[in-house]
Design an enzyme around this catalytic site. Sequence first.
Site, PDB file in Angstrom:
ATOM      1  N   ASP A  99       0.820  -1.220   0.000  1.00 23.50           N
ATOM      2  CA  ASP A  99       0.000   0.000   0.000  1.00 23.50           C
ATOM      3  C   ASP A  99       0.853   1.269   0.000  1.00 23.50           C
ATOM      4  O   ASP A  99       2.010   1.264   0.431  1.00 23.50           O
ATOM      5  CB  ASP A  99      -0.907   0.036   1.236  1.00 23.50           C
ATOM      6  CG  ASP A  99      -2.094  -0.901   1.110  1.00 23.50           C
ATOM      7  OD1 ASP A  99      -2.122  -1.670   0.142  1.00 23.50           O
ATOM      8  OD2 ASP A  99      -2.975  -0.848   1.997  1.00 23.50           O
ATOM      9  N   ASP A 100       0.211   2.341  -0.474  1.00 22.07           N
ATOM     10  CA  ASP A 100       0.666   3.737  -0.313  1.00 22.07           C
ATOM     11  C   ASP A 100       1.752   4.170  -1.277  1.00 22.07           C
ATOM     12  O   ASP A 100       2.218   5.308  -1.224  1.00 22.07           O
ATOM     13  CB  ASP A 100       1.152   4.013   1.118  1.00 22.07           C
ATOM     14  CG  ASP A 100       0.077   3.766   2.156  1.00 22.07           C
ATOM     15  OD1 ASP A 100      -1.103   3.759   1.775  1.00 22.07           O
ATOM     16  OD2 ASP A 100       0.429   3.572   3.343  1.00 22.07           O
ATOM     17  N   HIS A 150      -5.848   3.044  -4.489  1.00 26.34           N
ATOM     18  CA  HIS A 150      -5.840   3.268  -3.044  1.00 26.34           C
ATOM     19  C   HIS A 150      -6.246   4.716  -2.762  1.00 26.34           C
ATOM     20  O   HIS A 150      -5.747   5.320  -1.805  1.00 26.34           O
ATOM     21  CB  HIS A 150      -4.445   2.969  -2.487  1.00 26.34           C
ATOM     22  CG  HIS A 150      -4.406   2.744  -1.006  1.00 26.34           C
ATOM     23  ND1 HIS A 150      -5.332   1.970  -0.326  1.00 26.34           N
ATOM     24  CD2 HIS A 150      -3.541   3.194  -0.052  1.00 26.34           C
ATOM     25  CE1 HIS A 150      -5.029   1.950   0.962  1.00 26.34           C
ATOM     26  NE2 HIS A 150      -3.956   2.698   1.165  1.00 26.34           N
ATOM     27  N   HIS A 154      -5.602   9.567  -0.163  1.00 20.97           N
ATOM     28  CA  HIS A 154      -5.596   8.702   1.012  1.00 20.97           C
ATOM     29  C   HIS A 154      -6.509   9.211   2.139  1.00 20.97           C
ATOM     30  O   HIS A 154      -6.137   9.214   3.310  1.00 20.97           O
ATOM     31  CB  HIS A 154      -4.165   8.543   1.551  1.00 20.97           C
ATOM     32  CG  HIS A 154      -3.960   7.285   2.347  1.00 20.97           C
ATOM     33  ND1 HIS A 154      -4.222   7.198   3.703  1.00 20.97           N
ATOM     34  CD2 HIS A 154      -3.517   6.056   1.978  1.00 20.97           C
ATOM     35  CE1 HIS A 154      -3.944   5.988   4.142  1.00 20.97           C
ATOM     36  NE2 HIS A 154      -3.511   5.261   3.110  1.00 20.97           N
ATOM     37  N   HIS A 251       3.736  -2.527   3.109  1.00 21.75           N
ATOM     38  CA  HIS A 251       3.796  -1.159   2.594  1.00 21.75           C
ATOM     39  C   HIS A 251       5.122  -0.939   1.870  1.00 21.75           C
ATOM     40  O   HIS A 251       6.169  -1.397   2.331  1.00 21.75           O
ATOM     41  CB  HIS A 251       3.666  -0.139   3.726  1.00 21.75           C
ATOM     42  CG  HIS A 251       2.352  -0.186   4.437  1.00 21.75           C
ATOM     43  ND1 HIS A 251       2.087  -1.106   5.436  1.00 21.75           N
ATOM     44  CD2 HIS A 251       1.217   0.553   4.286  1.00 21.75           C
ATOM     45  CE1 HIS A 251       0.850  -0.936   5.881  1.00 21.75           C
ATOM     46  NE2 HIS A 251       0.301   0.070   5.207  1.00 21.75           N
TER      47      HIS A 251
END
Length: 730
Positions: A99-100, A150, A154, A251
């Site tokens: 993620d991210d 995603h 955020h 991540h």
Amino acid sequence: MTPRTRRGGRATGTADRSRRRRLPMRLLLPALVLAVLMAMLMLRGYTHSEILADHRIRPATASDEVPRTIRGGGPVIDTRGGRTAGLKVRDHRLVLTFDDGPDPTWTPKVLDVLDKHHARAVFFVTGTMASRHPDLVRRMVAEGHEVGLHTFNHPDLTYQSKRRIDWELSQSQLAITGAAGIRTSLFRPPYSSDAHGMDNRSWPVTRYIGSRGYITVLTDHDSEDWRRPGVERIIRNATPKDGRAAIVLMHDSGGDRHQTVQALDRFLPRMKARGYQFANLTEALGAPSAHTPVTGAGLWKARVWIHLVRAADGITGVLVACLAIIGVLVIARFGLMLVLSGLHARRVRRPGFRWGPPVTEPVSVLVPAYNEAKCIRNTVRSLTASEHPIEVIVVDDGSADGTARIVEAMDLPGVRVIRQHNAGKPAALNRGLAGTRYDIVVMMDGDTVFEPSTVRELVQPFADPRVGAVAGNAKVGNRDTLIGAWQHIEYVMGFNLDRRMYDVLRCMPTIPGAVGAFRRTALERVGGMSDDTLAEDTDITMAIHRDGWRVVYAEKARAWTEAPESVQQLWSQRYRWSYGTMQAIWKHRRALVDRGPSGRFGRVGLPLVSLFMVVAPLLAPLIDVFLLYGLVFGPTGKTVAAWFGVLAVQAACAGYSFYLDRESPAPLVSLPLQQILYRQLMYVVLLQSWITALTGGRLRWQKLRRKGQVSAPPGVPAQRGEVREEGPVR
């Protein structure tokens, strides 16, 4: 009048009105440049989650409205087309999700480890990061990994409206399409966990996401690598039991991810040895690929977006570098002015200081005049009160308002009038120079008045045979208005403090046209006044330097001039000054390679003038641009503190300059407002001058309208009837 004529007349009138309504080019181009810069900064802030970012996180609530099939089902939730299904991946399959990202430091390392162990994964990228690092998204897809959304910024979607959710989805898709040319159907909401964590707030969002065509992907195991608990702990958190399948959360962005990379490098071979396969999500589900190629207008639109983001990042990077440069230049200039002006004041004010034997011989005073009927009487009257013997030569440069007749009617001893057809200020000065009797020549403007001691103080430095020219202390006489007060601050701080500094450095760039003196020999050796530039005073000063003469500053030689009283007039004056200074710098560019004592100006003066008078003012607007940006998007506190810090430094310099000039500090109350309004005008003027210079434009001399408000120096009463004419003399 025929109908054709009438129509033509109306058409002409319409065209004239259209021209009158059109925004002047001097405003349009700077405004366009400023708008582009602000747009790039906004785009940069938008893609760095500084604009529209929402960092709120909602705590978990009740889950009674969530179907059992979802809470007790798998981590993949499909609500497309009205379905309500929780899907699980097949046994002995692990789906690694990151993620991210993408992050320029850690994502390549993660990709390298995955490639090393021949594993596939799913990267849930944010739109902001994908927009800024499209090459990494492209690499993910090229190496066989899947990409999912995603969101863009955020945010916790449970706080957002459907319109904001649609925007987050569409902007993220735009970034992925621009980077890799695909569209994805995978989505992971920020701050999500496993299916058991679905509550009454997140479930409606998940259903809405499904209605937009997306599969929501949650997790089975959270490695908690974001806590950086240690490599072995990350591996334990990510390991399923008894050969079960799992979707594992890791991540590749958001901080230091070296533990994640190390854990991944151990985890992959360890789990492969246990019979696990590392596949994409759709492979693990036995479903069609989540990626759909995009072509046509949609692809081009996305690519334009990526190019704009890159341009915004590049331009912002340049702007930040320029801001650092201007910061250094501003501090360096203030530091030099404070130190060197103090040295100058101590030197010329110490007891017994003299340039040499007193200069007592008569001097010639040249007054070029073009349509100065409102001012010329006051100018000439102030000269007749001089404490030094002088001859006054007024050169009427083809005035149409009776300027010459006014002077002739005054019938004052020692005052002569020379008439010529309009040929410009340099020609008028050269014409007057040819008629002078004395070796020292004082030049002043037709809207300026001298104090009785001005000429005497101005010529004393000529006791030193090395001095070829002397700059006087020009003051604003009409300072009772706000714009006049701002110019007064600028004259005292920006001009006279500068002249003290340049005097010490022996590279004075400009003898002001309002009050300056020259050795006639020096003028003749450089060919007299030139009309090659619109800043003839700067041009002649540089030429005298290059001929080997010294140019100094006489602080007590005060002259009171009438400054522009309207924005239009101020614009015209400063535009001519800025453009003329650029012309003079370009004309004397070879001074950089001059040798010997005459080369000091090229080695020291020309670079300083270029930096402090051309480059620094051009970059200085960045201080205000970033101030505005910081006030709106943060960090507001640090931004305000930095701006007030710069203002404090300027106020200290201004206060010191007023102290040296023995001026009342009262006008400095308007200094903050000057920095906000007046300075912006000067920036735009300089930018317009740059544009004119770069495009090869030619600026004409622009005559300013005077009102004759400066009738006498302070302490010297104006004689009755000095300001009498309010219009052209007939």
